[in-house]
Enzyme design. Structure first.
Site, short mmCIF file in Angstrom:
data_model
loop_
_atom_site.label_atom_id
_atom_site.label_comp_id
_atom_site.label_asym_id
_atom_site.label_seq_id
_atom_site.Cartn_x
_atom_site.Cartn_y
_atom_site.Cartn_z
N ALA A 146 41.84 -33.26 -21.78
CA ALA A 146 41.25 -32.36 -20.79
C ALA A 146 40.10 -33.06 -20.09
O ALA A 146 39.88 -34.25 -20.27
CB ALA A 146 40.76 -31.09 -21.48
N ASN A 147 39.36 -32.33 -19.25
CA ASN A 147 38.16 -32.87 -18.61
C ASN A 147 37.10 -31.77 -18.53
O ASN A 147 37.35 -30.64 -18.90
CB ASN A 147 38.50 -33.45 -17.23
CG ASN A 147 39.03 -32.40 -16.28
OD1 ASN A 147 38.30 -31.49 -15.89
ND2 ASN A 147 40.30 -32.49 -15.94
N ARG A 148 35.92 -32.12 -18.02
CA ARG A 148 34.77 -31.21 -18.09
C ARG A 148 34.63 -30.26 -16.90
O ARG A 148 33.60 -29.62 -16.74
CB ARG A 148 33.48 -32.02 -18.23
CG ARG A 148 33.41 -32.79 -19.53
CD ARG A 148 32.07 -33.48 -19.68
NE ARG A 148 32.09 -34.38 -20.81
CZ ARG A 148 31.97 -34.02 -22.07
NH1 ARG A 148 31.82 -32.75 -22.38
NH2 ARG A 148 32.01 -34.91 -23.04
N SER A 149 35.67 -30.14 -16.08
CA SER A 149 35.57 -29.22 -14.93
C SER A 149 35.27 -27.80 -15.42
O SER A 149 35.91 -27.30 -16.34
CB SER A 149 36.89 -29.23 -14.16
OG SER A 149 36.92 -28.15 -13.26
N ALA B 20 40.45 -29.89 -11.01
CA ALA B 20 40.35 -31.26 -11.52
C ALA B 20 41.60 -31.50 -12.36
O ALA B 20 41.60 -31.31 -13.57
CB ALA B 20 39.09 -31.43 -12.35
#
Ligand code: C5P
Length: 219
Positions: free
Chosen positions: A29-32, A95
């Protein structure tokens, strides 16, 4: 008097990160946070648009007046976007993970035996580029985002051409600007005829001003 210049228009907005499974319990995942995308969906709905928000997992509440389709992966996001067409305007603020695990395991990967697994990654579909492809179902106005560090205008202008979208909202996320994770944003709106730099403002104000620019385009 109520200001609803987008009444009768259909808008599609993507927001949040995507989660790409490794196995049934793990993911990439990512921090969006989804803050900017959700704010844009809300702002378009306030101007009267009929808004479909396709969002990855976030902690943001559903924006008022929008139809919300929660998804996890990039491929689910693309399918939900295509199902939401036709639309007059698409705003791709998500994102999206660039890569997914080629063959996500159907059972939990085990620590015992064999040592750490190798993850083979494959490229995800580019939702913005796909929605920008010419054709009967292409939204009349397709808008992408570009988070850049340095040479923001040059890279964002190149990205606009590469993706085939109409407008790019570009921001400088260099360390020290305070943009990343902050509540304020300094953006440039890049269109065919040049770039417009907006003053630093809150993400809700960026959303409101972008929604007004969209309404102006259709006026
Ligand atoms: O290529 P890059 O990720 O920097 O481009 C950012 C823009 O492209 C954003 O508007 C993002 O929502 C969109 N994008 C997308 N699908 C991808 C990757 C990016 O829609 N797989």
């Amino acid at each position: 008097p109520v200001h609803r210049p987008l009444a009768g228009r259909r808008a599609l907005v993507t927001s949040g990160p995507t989660h790409e499974p490794i196995d049934p319990v793990r993911y990439i995942a990512n921090r969006s946070s989804g803050k900017q995308g959700h704010a844009i969906a809300a702002a378009l709905a306030r101007l009267g648009a009929s808004v479909t928000l396709v969002t990855g997992p976030t902690r943001e509440p559903d924006p008022p007046g929008c139809t919300v389709h929660p998804v996890e992966t990039a491929r689910e996001m693309l399918a939900a976007c295509e199902a939401a067409l036709p639309a007059d305007v698409a705003v791709c603020a998500a994102a999206v993970a660039d890569w997914r695990v080629a063959d996500a395991a159907e059972r939990k990967l085990k620590k015992e035996g064999g040592g750490p697994p190798s993850l083979v990654l494959v490229e995800n579909p580019d939702i913005l580029a796909t929605l920008s492809q010419p054709g009967a179902r292409r939204p009349a106005l397709v808008i992408g985002f570009a988070a850049e560090t340095g040479d923001v205008l040059a890279y964002a202008t190149a990205k606009r051409a590469r993706k085939g979208c109409d407008w790019i909202v570009a921001n400088d996320v260099s360390p020290g600007t305070g943009t990343f994770g902050g509540s304020e944003n300094t953006v440039h709106l890049i269109r065919a005829d040049g770039a417009e730099s907006w003053p630093t403002m809150g993400k809700d104000a960026v959303a409101a001003r972008l929604a007004e620019a969209i309404a102006g385009h259709f006026a």
